[in-house]
Design a protein around this motif. Structure first.
Motif, PDB file in Angstrom:
ATOM      1  N   ILE A  17       0.674   3.693 -10.863  1.00  0.00           N
ATOM      2  CA  ILE A  17       1.154   3.220 -12.161  1.00  0.00           C
ATOM      3  C   ILE A  17       0.734   1.775 -12.372  1.00  0.00           C
ATOM      4  N   GLN A  18       0.912   1.312 -13.607  1.00  0.00           N
ATOM      5  CA  GLN A  18       0.640  -0.088 -13.921  1.00  0.00           C
ATOM      6  C   GLN A  18       1.810  -0.935 -13.440  1.00  0.00           C
ATOM      7  N   VAL A  19       1.513  -1.883 -12.571  1.00  0.00           N
ATOM      8  CA  VAL A  19       2.557  -2.669 -11.915  1.00  0.00           C
ATOM      9  C   VAL A  19       3.012  -3.804 -12.823  1.00  0.00           C
ATOM     10  N   ASP A  20       4.317  -3.995 -12.903  1.00  0.00           N
ATOM     11  CA  ASP A  20       4.911  -5.099 -13.649  1.00  0.00           C
ATOM     12  C   ASP A  20       5.024  -6.299 -12.706  1.00  0.00           C
ATOM     13  N   TYR A  21       4.120  -7.262 -12.852  1.00  0.00           N
ATOM     14  CA  TYR A  21       4.089  -8.412 -11.953  1.00  0.00           C
ATOM     15  C   TYR A  21       4.790  -9.637 -12.536  1.00  0.00           C
ATOM     16  N   ARG A  22       5.762  -9.431 -13.385  1.00  0.00           N
ATOM     17  CA  ARG A  22       6.525 -10.570 -13.890  1.00  0.00           C
ATOM     18  C   ARG A  22       7.379 -11.173 -12.778  1.00  0.00           C
ATOM     19  N   ALA A  23       7.512 -12.482 -12.825  1.00  0.00           N
ATOM     20  CA  ALA A  23       8.298 -13.193 -11.819  1.00  0.00           C
ATOM     21  C   ALA A  23       9.638 -13.600 -12.414  1.00  0.00           C
ATOM     22  N   ALA A  24      10.595 -13.859 -11.554  1.00  0.00           N
ATOM     23  CA  ALA A  24      11.926 -14.304 -11.981  1.00  0.00           C
ATOM     24  C   ALA A  24      11.999 -15.819 -11.897  1.00  0.00           C
ATOM     25  N   CYS A  25      12.493 -16.432 -12.957  1.00  0.00           N
ATOM     26  CA  CYS A  25      12.622 -17.891 -12.973  1.00  0.00           C
ATOM     27  C   CYS A  25      13.735 -18.332 -12.033  1.00  0.00           C
ATOM     28  N   PHE A  26      13.600 -19.558 -11.529  1.00  0.00           N
ATOM     29  CA  PHE A  26      14.568 -20.076 -10.579  1.00  0.00           C
ATOM     30  C   PHE A  26      15.819 -20.641 -11.250  1.00  0.00           C
ATOM     31  N   CYS A  27      15.756 -20.839 -12.546  1.00  0.00           N
ATOM     32  CA  CYS A  27      16.881 -21.468 -13.231  1.00  0.00           C
ATOM     33  C   CYS A  27      17.906 -20.440 -13.740  1.00  0.00           C
TER      34      CYS A  27
ATOM     35  N   GLY B 220       0.793  -1.223   0.000  1.00  0.00           N
ATOM     36  CA  GLY B 220       0.000   0.000   0.000  1.00  0.00           C
ATOM     37  C   GLY B 220       0.821   1.267   0.000  1.00  0.00           C
ATOM     38  N   GLY B 221       2.056   1.210  -0.499  1.00  0.00           N
ATOM     39  CA  GLY B 221       2.919   2.381  -0.545  1.00  0.00           C
ATOM     40  C   GLY B 221       2.814   3.118  -1.866  1.00  0.00           C
ATOM     41  N   ILE B 222       3.670   4.122  -2.028  1.00  0.00           N
ATOM     42  CA  ILE B 222       3.699   4.966  -3.219  1.00  0.00           C
ATOM     43  C   ILE B 222       4.985   4.681  -3.982  1.00  0.00           C
ATOM     44  N   TYR B 223       4.828   4.464  -5.274  1.00  0.00           N
ATOM     45  CA  TYR B 223       5.973   4.279  -6.170  1.00  0.00           C
ATOM     46  C   TYR B 223       6.059   5.499  -7.070  1.00  0.00           C
ATOM     47  N   LEU B 224       7.224   6.143  -7.080  1.00  0.00           N
ATOM     48  CA  LEU B 224       7.392   7.360  -7.869  1.00  0.00           C
ATOM     49  C   LEU B 224       8.774   7.376  -8.499  1.00  0.00           C
ATOM     50  N   LYS B 225       8.798   7.508  -9.819  1.00  0.00           N
ATOM     51  CA  LYS B 225      10.046   7.713 -10.554  1.00  0.00           C
ATOM     52  C   LYS B 225      10.142   9.195 -10.876  1.00  0.00           C
ATOM     53  N   ILE B 226      11.083   9.869 -10.249  1.00  0.00           N
ATOM     54  CA  ILE B 226      11.158  11.317 -10.395  1.00  0.00           C
ATOM     55  C   ILE B 226      11.791  11.660 -11.743  1.00  0.00           C
ATOM     56  N   PRO B 227      11.268  12.654 -12.431  1.00  0.00           N
ATOM     57  CA  PRO B 227      11.808  13.005 -13.750  1.00  0.00           C
ATOM     58  C   PRO B 227      13.125  13.760 -13.690  1.00  0.00           C
ATOM     59  N   ASP B 228      13.400  14.451 -12.571  1.00  0.00           N
ATOM     60  CA  ASP B 228      14.605  15.263 -12.461  1.00  0.00           C
ATOM     61  C   ASP B 228      15.211  15.042 -11.082  1.00  0.00           C
ATOM     62  N   ILE B 229      16.436  14.503 -11.039  1.00  0.00           N
ATOM     63  CA  ILE B 229      17.067  14.201  -9.761  1.00  0.00           C
ATOM     64  C   ILE B 229      17.389  15.482  -8.999  1.00  0.00           C
ATOM     65  N   ALA B 230      17.628  16.573  -9.714  1.00  0.00           N
ATOM     66  CA  ALA B 230      17.948  17.834  -9.042  1.00  0.00           C
ATOM     67  C   ALA B 230      16.800  18.308  -8.164  1.00  0.00           C
ATOM     68  N   GLY B 231      15.576  17.924  -8.480  1.00  0.00           N
ATOM     69  CA  GLY B 231      14.415  18.294  -7.675  1.00  0.00           C
ATOM     70  C   GLY B 231      13.990  17.217  -6.713  1.00  0.00           C
ATOM     71  N   LEU B 232      14.929  16.398  -6.241  1.00  0.00           N
ATOM     72  CA  LEU B 232      14.608  15.282  -5.350  1.00  0.00           C
ATOM     73  C   LEU B 232      13.933  15.764  -4.076  1.00  0.00           C
ATOM     74  N   LEU B 233      14.420  16.847  -3.485  1.00  0.00           N
ATOM     75  CA  LEU B 233      13.869  17.326  -2.222  1.00  0.00           C
ATOM     76  C   LEU B 233      12.398  17.707  -2.365  1.00  0.00           C
ATOM     77  N   GLN B 234      12.021  18.311  -3.478  1.00  0.00           N
ATOM     78  CA  GLN B 234      10.628  18.713  -3.664  1.00  0.00           C
ATOM     79  C   GLN B 234       9.704  17.501  -3.672  1.00  0.00           C
ATOM     80  N   TYR B 235      10.112  16.433  -4.346  1.00  0.00           N
ATOM     81  CA  TYR B 235       9.282  15.230  -4.391  1.00  0.00           C
ATOM     82  C   TYR B 235       9.248  14.530  -3.036  1.00  0.00           C
ATOM     83  N   LEU B 236      10.360  14.557  -2.300  1.00  0.00           N
ATOM     84  CA  LEU B 236      10.373  13.933  -0.978  1.00  0.00           C
ATOM     85  C   LEU B 236       9.411  14.634  -0.027  1.00  0.00           C
ATOM     86  N   LEU B 237       9.426  15.958  -0.038  1.00  0.00           N
ATOM     87  CA  LEU B 237       8.556  16.713   0.870  1.00  0.00           C
ATOM     88  C   LEU B 237       7.097  16.644   0.441  1.00  0.00           C
TER      89      LEU B 237
END
Length: 297
Positions: A234-244, A198-215
């Motif tokens: 966002i649309q979640v990528d629910y692909r799984a990783a194979c064990f082999c 139930g958390g928030i996933y966010l890919k910030i477009p500009d790293i220089a504005g990291l503080l603004q997105y954090l606050l």
């Protein structure tokens, strides 16, 4: 919001992978920041969380390619022996000094990188153990409102899929929210972790504005987020990783005994060593040709 008696515990996991930060600083593109500049913005966010309530607690974990280390899990009620010269609040100065010293020690002790994958699953497990310890140290009937914030820079590692999902479901069972702030490429594993807890996933477009997105996005507690205008899910990528081969796959084969996933068929499961009996298709019997001029006897 957290009550005055219990407070809120925020555990921040910072990706300090030297391979990614080194390559990022060499590109010298517009909007790129260095690791010290990123840490300055994170410390402002940490101070903002502490200012929200006198009972709020914070812990910072550095996630390296070789190991992970708690950067500020010391006693935060301890007072500095001398007041800071710049007039900074003593509590903020102590946390910043602890984080800076521990991260410097982490990078100095791991000058040689054996692999480029960040130990994210181990850092999450360390964060859950720290939260569990703080819950046990709390008084009777008190429970901290704990959450985890992951600031990720390097790419995902499919080899950590099983450990990562175990940690994610453990956090879900303990009602601990996992948030993710992505600095570079999208992370399918963190997308699943944020969606499950139930958390928030966010890919910030500009790293220089990291503080603004954090606050803006990650400072408010989960109980207040429904009243705020936040980025849409966002649309979640629910692909799984194979064990082999430890590769993310969309379609594969699943063991009916241990639920291991494989990208190609194998008659024996490599995890639980179960042998499968495959029933072959029935053979078609050839029809006998009738003789046209059959002689009756």
């Amino acid at each position: 919001m957290a009550t005055e008696e219990s407070g809120a515990l925020l555990v921040i996991i910072i990706d300090v992978n030297p391979v990614w930060w080194g390559s990022s600083s060499k590109r010298k593109e517009r909007g790129t920041v260095t690791l010290p500049q990123c840490m300055d913005q994170v410390m402002v966010f940490v101070n903002s969380h502490q200012m929200a309530s006198a009972h709020n607690q914070v812990a910072v974990i550095g996630s390296h390619a070789n190991e992970r280390k708690g950067a500020s899990d010391k006693d935060q009620t301890e007072v500095l022996p001398c007041k800071p010269s710049d007039g900074k609040y003593e509590q903020f100065a102590k946390v910043q000094m602890d984080v800076t010293e521990e991260l410097k020690d982490l990078l100095a002790c791991n000058s040689v990188v054996s692999h480029t994958d960040t130990l994210l699953s181990g850092s999450l497990a360390m964060a859950l153990c720290y939260i569990h310890r703080k819950d046990r140290e709390a008084g009777v009937g008190e429970r901290l409102q704990s959450r985890i914030l992951v600031i990720k820079a390097a790419e995902d590692s499919a080899s950590q899929y099983m450990n990562f999902m175990n940690v994610t479901f453990t956090a879900q069972k303990q009602n601990i929210v996992i948030d993710a702030c992505i600095l570079s490429k999208d992370s399918g594993l963190l997308q699943q972790a944020c969606d499950i807890t139930g958390g928030i996933y966010l890919k910030i477009p500009d790293i220089a504005g990291l503080l603004q997105y954090l606050l803006w996005v990650f400072l408010p507690p989960p109980s207040l987020r429904k009243n705020l205008v936040l980025p849409p899910p966002i649309q979640v990528d629910y692909r799984a990783a194979c064990f082999c081969h430890r590769m993310l796959i969309s379609v594969g084969y699943v063991c009916s005994v241990c639920l291991s996933i494989f990208c190609s068929f194998s008659p024996i499961c490599s995890t639980c060593h179960t042998a499968f009996k495959i029933k072959a298709a029935p053979l078609k019997m050839k029809k006998k040709k009738k003789l046209k001029n059959a002689i009756a006897i």
